[in-house]
Design an enzyme around this catalytic site. Sequence first.
Site, PDB file in Angstrom:
ATOM      1  N   ARG A  34       0.798  -1.231   0.000  1.00  0.00           N
ATOM      2  CA  ARG A  34       0.000   0.000   0.000  1.00  0.00           C
ATOM      3  C   ARG A  34       0.825   1.273   0.000  1.00  0.00           C
ATOM      4  O   ARG A  34       0.312   2.351  -0.302  1.00  0.00           O
ATOM      5  CB  ARG A  34      -0.933   0.022   1.204  1.00  0.00           C
ATOM      6  CG  ARG A  34      -0.236   0.210   2.543  1.00  0.00           C
ATOM      7  CD  ARG A  34      -1.235   0.312   3.669  1.00  0.00           C
ATOM      8  NE  ARG A  34      -0.566   0.587   4.942  1.00  0.00           N
ATOM      9  CZ  ARG A  34      -1.207   0.775   6.088  1.00  0.00           C
ATOM     10  NH1 ARG A  34      -2.527   0.712   6.110  1.00  0.00           N
ATOM     11  NH2 ARG A  34      -0.543   1.023   7.196  1.00  0.00           N
ATOM     12  N   GLU A  35       2.126   1.175   0.391  1.00  0.00           N
ATOM     13  CA  GLU A  35       2.910   2.399   0.525  1.00  0.00           C
ATOM     14  C   GLU A  35       4.247   2.352  -0.186  1.00  0.00           C
ATOM     15  O   GLU A  35       4.494   3.104  -1.111  1.00  0.00           O
ATOM     16  CB  GLU A  35       3.169   2.701   2.005  1.00  0.00           C
ATOM     17  CG  GLU A  35       1.980   3.169   2.770  1.00  0.00           C
ATOM     18  CD  GLU A  35       2.356   3.486   4.205  1.00  0.00           C
ATOM     19  OE1 GLU A  35       2.945   4.568   4.430  1.00  0.00           O
ATOM     20  OE2 GLU A  35       2.073   2.670   5.082  1.00  0.00           O
ATOM     21  N   HIS A  36       5.129   1.461   0.288  1.00  0.00           N
ATOM     22  CA  HIS A  36       6.487   1.459  -0.233  1.00  0.00           C
ATOM     23  C   HIS A  36       7.112   0.090  -0.041  1.00  0.00           C
ATOM     24  O   HIS A  36       7.000  -0.520   1.020  1.00  0.00           O
ATOM     25  CB  HIS A  36       7.355   2.528   0.433  1.00  0.00           C
ATOM     26  CG  HIS A  36       7.039   2.755   1.880  1.00  0.00           C
ATOM     27  ND1 HIS A  36       6.923   1.728   2.802  1.00  0.00           N
ATOM     28  CD2 HIS A  36       6.806   3.897   2.568  1.00  0.00           C
ATOM     29  CE1 HIS A  36       6.642   2.231   3.986  1.00  0.00           C
ATOM     30  NE2 HIS A  36       6.560   3.537   3.876  1.00  0.00           N
ATOM     31  N   CYS A  41      11.083  -1.263   7.961  1.00  0.00           N
ATOM     32  CA  CYS A  41      12.520  -1.463   8.202  1.00  0.00           C
ATOM     33  C   CYS A  41      13.371  -0.638   7.240  1.00  0.00           C
ATOM     34  O   CYS A  41      14.241   0.117   7.658  1.00  0.00           O
ATOM     35  CB  CYS A  41      12.872  -2.941   8.072  1.00  0.00           C
ATOM     36  SG  CYS A  41      14.645  -3.272   8.218  1.00  0.00           S
ATOM     37  N   SER A 195      12.884   2.484  26.763  1.00  0.00           N
ATOM     38  CA  SER A 195      14.319   2.321  26.514  1.00  0.00           C
ATOM     39  C   SER A 195      14.637   1.007  25.804  1.00  0.00           C
ATOM     40  O   SER A 195      15.699   0.433  25.998  1.00  0.00           O
ATOM     41  CB  SER A 195      15.100   2.395  27.829  1.00  0.00           C
ATOM     42  OG  SER A 195      14.878   1.235  28.611  1.00  0.00           O
ATOM     43  N   ILE A 200      16.249   3.789  22.748  1.00  0.00           N
ATOM     44  CA  ILE A 200      17.631   4.073  23.135  1.00  0.00           C
ATOM     45  C   ILE A 200      18.470   4.483  21.933  1.00  0.00           C
ATOM     46  O   ILE A 200      19.431   5.249  22.065  1.00  0.00           O
ATOM     47  CB  ILE A 200      18.252   2.871  23.887  1.00  0.00           C
ATOM     48  CG1 ILE A 200      19.245   3.366  24.945  1.00  0.00           C
ATOM     49  CG2 ILE A 200      18.877   1.875  22.945  1.00  0.00           C
ATOM     50  CD1 ILE A 200      18.613   4.112  26.084  1.00  0.00           C
ATOM     51  N   GLU A 201      18.151   4.005  20.740  1.00  0.00           N
ATOM     52  CA  GLU A 201      18.881   4.459  19.554  1.00  0.00           C
ATOM     53  C   GLU A 201      18.619   5.933  19.286  1.00  0.00           C
ATOM     54  O   GLU A 201      19.555   6.697  18.988  1.00  0.00           O
ATOM     55  CB  GLU A 201      18.498   3.616  18.334  1.00  0.00           C
ATOM     56  CG  GLU A 201      19.120   2.232  18.341  1.00  0.00           C
ATOM     57  CD  GLU A 201      18.867   1.434  17.072  1.00  0.00           C
ATOM     58  OE1 GLU A 201      19.323   0.290  17.006  1.00  0.00           O
ATOM     59  OE2 GLU A 201      18.215   1.972  16.149  1.00  0.00           O
ATOM     60  N   GLU A 217      11.949   4.864  31.702  1.00  0.00           N
ATOM     61  CA  GLU A 217      11.686   3.437  31.506  1.00  0.00           C
ATOM     62  C   GLU A 217      10.903   2.887  32.693  1.00  0.00           C
ATOM     63  O   GLU A 217      11.315   3.039  33.834  1.00  0.00           O
ATOM     64  CB  GLU A 217      13.006   2.671  31.337  1.00  0.00           C
ATOM     65  CG  GLU A 217      12.887   1.165  31.341  1.00  0.00           C
ATOM     66  CD  GLU A 217      11.951   0.637  30.270  1.00  0.00           C
ATOM     67  OE1 GLU A 217      11.008  -0.086  30.630  1.00  0.00           O
ATOM     68  OE2 GLU A 217      12.161   0.960  29.078  1.00  0.00           O
ATOM     69  N   HIS A 458      44.496 -11.924  14.937  1.00  0.00           N
ATOM     70  CA  HIS A 458      45.060 -10.850  15.763  1.00  0.00           C
ATOM     71  C   HIS A 458      45.675  -9.782  14.855  1.00  0.00           C
ATOM     72  O   HIS A 458      46.322 -10.118  13.869  1.00  0.00           O
ATOM     73  CB  HIS A 458      46.146 -11.420  16.682  1.00  0.00           C
ATOM     74  CG  HIS A 458      46.883 -10.373  17.452  1.00  0.00           C
ATOM     75  ND1 HIS A 458      46.371  -9.785  18.587  1.00  0.00           N
ATOM     76  CD2 HIS A 458      48.101  -9.794  17.236  1.00  0.00           C
ATOM     77  CE1 HIS A 458      47.227  -8.899  19.044  1.00  0.00           C
ATOM     78  NE2 HIS A 458      48.291  -8.873  18.245  1.00  0.00           N
TER      79      HIS A 458
END
Length: 479
Positions: A34-36, A41, A195, A200-201, A217, A458
């Site tokens: 309906r949109e995109h 996401c 949170s 939190i992002e 929170e 390493h």
Amino acid sequence: MSSYDIIVIGGGPGGYVAAIRAAQLGFKTAVVEREHLGGICLNWGCIPTKALLRSAEIYHYATHAKDYGLTLNGTMSVDMGAVVKRSRGVSAQLNGGIGFLMKKNKIDVIWGEAKIAKVGQLVVTASSKPAVQPQVPPPKGTLGAGTYQAKHIIVATGARPRVLPGIEPDGKLIWTYFEAMKPEAMPKSLIVMGSGAIGIEFASFYRTMGADVTVVEVLPQVMPVEDAEISAHARKRFEKQGMTILTSTKVTKVEKGANSVTATVEDEKGAKRTITAERMISAVGVVGNVEGLGLEALGVTMDRGTVKTDGLGRTNIAGIYAIGDVAGPPMLAHKAEHEGVICVETIKGLHTHALDKAMIPGCTYCHPQVASVGLTEAKAKEAGYTVKVGRFPFMGNGKAIALGEPEGLVKTIFDSKTGKLLGAHMVGAEVTELIQGFVVAMNCETTEEELIHTVFPHPTLSEMMHESVLDAYGRVVHT
């Protein structure tokens, strides 16, 4: 009346991946959107927020250039319009890519809103919600309103922000992630309610960009689903950056001013206080998009506002399936994609296994990053395991110190009887990339013995994963 083998309702991560897999398996396939294409996401969630956070990361390093022996001439400033434009451009590019994949795999895209009239048939009407990204218009000749038949209908309609009564977002003073992703100007102060990963992002992004941020929170710890030790470490880092965090606290009332909001908050002891800020973000979770699809009339079983499935995408009504956020938690894009593949392969008659939700990684792209898979230490003990726990700090890793990122922790949890890896939890630089190593180990049923004998390169941050395993068994080297 056009007829298909499979029609997928929703073109988000779960939907478009399911459609591609269906086409690969020889099914005549269509997607109703309906949109995109790409869903929340790609257009308003995972991808554009990472673009915003990347801008914040660059700004952070630029303002701390002296820590790396560098001097930047001139002043640093934030052009929020340019930051948002870059983020939207990233989404637009990927949105177009999904359209290309549909065409490449000969999948029809039907633009509009779908309702299942009866098993095997759905009616599509013109969308009541205009496309948010008109720069990627439906291609000429694309299908639209009409009646369509399909042997199998997969519901992949995703989720939307949860709204609390009395604290409804208005798009101006109280935002959801939609408004938070494209602010017209940088707010000087911000209240973030919730949170979890979304809250939190955004708190991390706006704080890095200079806003005064308060996170509220209701549960006892920030990032409630994470291991308590990892959460506590992250909280200290957030507070060191100047973020105010109020846990075991709920927002009881919000009053709007001309260009501000005042929130009344109450802690677990009943003590109340007020906080005033220019804007507020409501990030108290999401709810499945189950309305208007005709599911209840058909007798499809629901479970706490989402569609109940058998783990293979099948509902209680033959021929109707559900995947992704609309099929319940965890509400993550990678879970949706995997469910889409399992669902279609089940329809094909291939040998499939229900998704093991215990092995789905979670990533939060704040600063510092947080990533995890499997059981927390507390959950492992609740489940009756006697555990061995390993820890390794970033401070003991040469690569972390060279990067200027010496604060962080890797934690591993094993069943002491079998050596089974029960969970892995990380906080620090690039842990969202590192976590997949433990995800693979868990899926391969790797024990501590195989991990101990694995050679890690390493100098890398991944060496901390090895050291954490060694620590669980009393063999740690670099601490």
